[in-house]
Design a protein around this motif. Sequence first.
Motif, PDB file in Angstrom:
ATOM      1  N   ALA A  67       0.696  -1.262   0.087  1.00  0.00           N
ATOM      2  CA  ALA A  67       0.178  -0.169  -0.019  1.00  0.00           C
ATOM      3  C   ALA A  67       0.757   1.142  -0.035  1.00  0.00           C
ATOM      4  CB  ALA A  67      -0.813   0.175   1.099  1.00  0.00           C
ATOM      5  N   LEU A  68       1.948   1.118   0.761  1.00  0.00           N
ATOM      6  CA  LEU A  68       2.742   2.318   0.844  1.00  0.00           C
ATOM      7  C   LEU A  68       3.525   2.591  -0.687  1.00  0.00           C
ATOM      8  CD1 LEU A  68       4.062   4.676   2.193  1.00  0.00           C
ATOM      9  CD2 LEU A  68       5.903   3.082   3.230  1.00  0.00           C
ATOM     10  N   THR A 119      12.006  10.622   9.881  1.00  0.00           N
ATOM     11  CA  THR A 119      11.802  10.480   8.239  1.00  0.00           C
ATOM     12  C   THR A 119      12.965  11.248   7.790  1.00  0.00           C
ATOM     13  OG1 THR A 119      10.852  10.916   6.265  1.00  0.00           O
ATOM     14  CG2 THR A 119      10.270  12.240   7.859  1.00  0.00           C
ATOM     15  N   MET A 120      13.817  10.751   6.750  1.00  0.00           N
ATOM     16  CA  MET A 120      14.867  11.541   6.311  1.00  0.00           C
ATOM     17  C   MET A 120      14.810  11.898   4.799  1.00  0.00           C
ATOM     18  SD  MET A 120      17.911   9.413   8.231  1.00  0.00           S
ATOM     19  CE  MET A 120      19.320  10.323   7.492  1.00  0.00           C
ATOM     20  N   ASP A 121      13.585  11.632   4.209  1.00  0.00           N
ATOM     21  CA  ASP A 121      13.220  12.052   2.895  1.00  0.00           C
ATOM     22  C   ASP A 121      13.227  13.428   2.649  1.00  0.00           C
ATOM     23  OD1 ASP A 121      13.383   9.271   2.522  1.00  0.00           O
ATOM     24  OD2 ASP A 121      11.253   8.891   2.229  1.00  0.00           O
ATOM     25  N   GLU A 130       1.736   9.555   7.170  1.00  0.00           N
ATOM     26  CA  GLU A 130       0.865   8.595   8.076  1.00  0.00           C
ATOM     27  C   GLU A 130       0.897   7.252   7.766  1.00  0.00           C
ATOM     28  OE1 GLU A 130      -0.753   9.800  10.784  1.00  0.00           O
ATOM     29  OE2 GLU A 130       0.086  11.785  10.284  1.00  0.00           O
ATOM     30  N   MET A 131       0.956   6.752   6.560  1.00  0.00           N
ATOM     31  CA  MET A 131       0.815   5.294   6.002  1.00  0.00           C
ATOM     32  C   MET A 131       2.345   4.669   6.576  1.00  0.00           C
ATOM     33  SD  MET A 131      -0.783   3.546   4.164  1.00  0.00           S
ATOM     34  CE  MET A 131       0.430   2.401   3.557  1.00  0.00           C
ATOM     35  N   ARG A 132       3.436   5.435   6.398  1.00  0.00           N
ATOM     36  CA  ARG A 132       4.683   4.856   7.215  1.00  0.00           C
ATOM     37  C   ARG A 132       4.691   4.651   8.444  1.00  0.00           C
ATOM     38  NH1 ARG A 132       8.957   8.648   3.736  1.00  0.00           N
ATOM     39  NH2 ARG A 132       9.391   7.213   2.147  1.00  0.00           N
ATOM     40  N   LEU A 133       3.740   5.643   9.326  1.00  0.00           N
ATOM     41  CA  LEU A 133       3.499   5.735  10.568  1.00  0.00           C
ATOM     42  C   LEU A 133       2.677   4.158  11.179  1.00  0.00           C
ATOM     43  CD1 LEU A 133       4.147   6.476  13.423  1.00  0.00           C
ATOM     44  CD2 LEU A 133       2.244   8.139  13.129  1.00  0.00           C
ATOM     45  N   LEU A 134       1.713   4.161  10.084  1.00  0.00           N
ATOM     46  CA  LEU A 134       0.703   2.879  10.269  1.00  0.00           C
ATOM     47  C   LEU A 134       1.685   1.626  10.323  1.00  0.00           C
ATOM     48  CD1 LEU A 134      -1.836   1.605  10.723  1.00  0.00           C
ATOM     49  CD2 LEU A 134      -2.266   1.947   8.212  1.00  0.00           C
ATOM     50  N   LYS A 205      -7.865   9.667  11.822  1.00  0.00           N
ATOM     51  CA  LYS A 205      -7.351  10.685  11.117  1.00  0.00           C
ATOM     52  C   LYS A 205      -7.376  10.565   9.627  1.00  0.00           C
ATOM     53  CE  LYS A 205      -3.010  13.379  11.830  1.00  0.00           C
ATOM     54  NZ  LYS A 205      -1.855  13.593  12.072  1.00  0.00           N
ATOM     55  N   PRO A 206      -7.971  11.901   9.132  1.00  0.00           N
ATOM     56  CA  PRO A 206      -8.211  11.805   7.452  1.00  0.00           C
ATOM     57  C   PRO A 206      -7.055  11.470   6.707  1.00  0.00           C
ATOM     58  CG  PRO A 206      -9.563  13.737   8.418  1.00  0.00           C
ATOM     59  CD  PRO A 206      -8.586  13.126   9.609  1.00  0.00           C
ATOM     60  N   SER A 207      -5.655  12.027   7.212  1.00  0.00           N
ATOM     61  CA  SER A 207      -4.593  11.662   6.314  1.00  0.00           C
ATOM     62  C   SER A 207      -4.267  10.167   6.235  1.00  0.00           C
ATOM     63  CB  SER A 207      -3.319  12.523   6.545  1.00  0.00           C
ATOM     64  OG  SER A 207      -3.409  12.292   8.239  1.00  0.00           O
ATOM     65  N   ALA A 208      -4.365   9.495   7.382  1.00  0.00           N
ATOM     66  CA  ALA A 208      -4.229   8.123   7.371  1.00  0.00           C
ATOM     67  C   ALA A 208      -5.079   7.320   6.649  1.00  0.00           C
ATOM     68  CB  ALA A 208      -4.109   7.522   8.906  1.00  0.00           C
ATOM     69  N   VAL A 209      -6.472   7.594   6.708  1.00  0.00           N
ATOM     70  CA  VAL A 209      -7.392   7.030   5.936  1.00  0.00           C
ATOM     71  C   VAL A 209      -7.288   7.109   4.389  1.00  0.00           C
ATOM     72  CG1 VAL A 209     -10.124   6.998   5.494  1.00  0.00           C
ATOM     73  CG2 VAL A 209      -9.589   7.093   7.714  1.00  0.00           C
TER      74      VAL A 209
END
Length: 718
Positions: A67-68, A119-121, A130-134, A205-209
């Motif tokens: 997904a990421l 994050t270092m990007d 948010e996806m990385r955190l999930l 959180k909308p950004s995660a959804v």
Amino acid sequence: MDEHVEIPPELVEALVPVVAELAPVVRARIPRGPAAALGRLGAPEARPDAFTVRTGRLVTGHGESEALSLLRSLGDPVSERLLGALELTLDGLSVAVPDEVAEAVPGPERTPQAFGFMTMDGPVAETVTEMRLLDQLRPGVSGLIVALVAELAAHADVSPMLRPTPGSTGEEELAAEHGAAHLALAVAVAMPILKRIEAPMLAGKPSAVVGVALGAVSALLRESPMPSAYPAALLEKRRAAYLLPSHSSGSATVRGHRFVLAERPVEGEADFGGNGLVATVPGGIAVRTGLGEGQMQVSTQILEGPPERLDVDWWDEVVEISWRAERGDATFGEDDRRRPATPPWPGDFRVRVHAIGRDGDERERYELMIWEAPPAPDVVHKQADRLGYVLRGEPVPERENPPEADYRWIGESALGEAATVTVIAGGDAVEALRGFGADPAEPVSALELSQQFELDPWVVALRVDGGVLAVEFNGYQGSHGPVLAPLSLAGRTASMYWNINGLTRLSFADKGKVLAGFELGHQEEIADQGVREALADLDFDSYRDRREKAFVAVERYTGYRMKAEDIERMMAADVAYRIVPRLPQLYPEARNADGSRKYPGHGPLGADTDRLAFLPAETLRDLAWHAATVAAENAGVVGEPVFADTLARRGLSPEAELLARRSQLHAHREHAWLWQAIHCATNPDPLGAAIGTLNAARYAAGASAADLLDHARRVMDR
């Protein structure tokens, strides 16, 4: 990528009513642009225009969830725009977590309550963060959502929700409906799952959804068929947007001594016995090549009507035939099905096929001109190569290769795109290098110089029978009179310059004097008998083998025939010399019989420049050196001995001339405009000196430029 996820049937069933409730609300808030970009994921043949929101190329990162990776592949503009459109709506939705979700998905007790995240990007979309955190807090949850979205899309009660709204037409509308419906499904699935896990910084959180939903829908849409009406809508859009004329250049795959331009795979043999070049095949044409297998350079022109002129000079074979397009979008073979070369519509077409090099004596290439026209008999405009005679069953005529054929290797050599080649019939390499302005005691690597981005000139010299061969790879000093004249003191000298833009210059010199220099095809009357003999019978008005014909002239004039082995020896030796360029040649300003400028209306003073022509010679000379002095004062060097001496003597000493020459090099350009102004002031023609010096001095004078030009106008007003 994630492993296969087993989905309990009861979990899928429990989410159906959630999707039915949430998806229509979400779908109504999704904007058309990014929705269409998502919808086109299943239609790689669709080409959005330059101002359309589009997705990026598929990317994968080490250890990332599917997904990421798919979310990042969409690109930040798509995800950020969708988050902005849905954020307030998602914040206002109340979502109940079905019991089946609570039973299948572990709750917050499985989520770490203390963690670190870095994050270092650099700046990335909020959805990606948010996806990385999930994925860090709850590995596998994004994979579960991807799998659930795919299962629900195939569910009998959900799949009807994914169809375009009745009455949807047009490519963009259908793509947007397709993308919006599937994204709404993914959002409706992600909301209860993320609410259940109650991860810190993520729950609801909308950004995660939106982030995980975009990853899931990207996976689904890449594999899902487009709506049934989409192919016809896409074709209609392409036809409406197709512009004529259209020009392209590329390669065609050659198999069995032919390439095809056709709408479908071509089986069997084509009959080339009629014209020896081109034949019709179902849905297209086949062209007979000299090459047996490989890639062939082909340029294509799609025209609104018949070509305005017939060009046979450059080509060996030119034949025109008709063919019937069944649907359009013909391509150069099966390997090129995604790059159509003909218009996307059916009809009768005419094609004019041009070919050169089929006999193997020069580089083989083709040009096709295509336009719509009623069927008509074949027309043969030119037949000249041996292969054509053989294919037509005709006797092959005896013929001799023209002298320029011996130089066709140049186009395939390291000289191909741009160079200056100078041949000196006499002297030695040391003298030749000094004539170019190079130091024979300071050799450097030619390979290293060729890889530098500086434009400083350099030359390679090679001793050859009877003289010296000098080559500037992508340089041009040998085309200049100040270089050719001293070189020719050793013997007859000729140079040929060409560049990638098609500019050329062929020059001849002898006994310290340049006898001729001209752009190929634009030579004027030449007085020198030796040069006229070198040019005899060489047709530079014809574009074919122009450069090669120039080398025939160089050979005739100097007595040396350059060979491919010469260039190979130069490259193998890898020895070159930096050039300190000679100062540019100074020319008198062209005048009419009454003394006025022949080419008026331009110059450092604009239209006022023309008034300079009527000033006395001494006034013009004083004006030039005044401008040079102002430039030196502005540069703060007027007191330095070399500049003071130059301005006092109104001429260049040997030391000053060397500095002026070096100012043309990248590392010594601090006073380049000043030295150019001083050099122009030495022009023997007073009017040329005044105009040239004012032009260069205004740049060297900087903030004093306006005062300098005002002074010149006051001089003219006296």
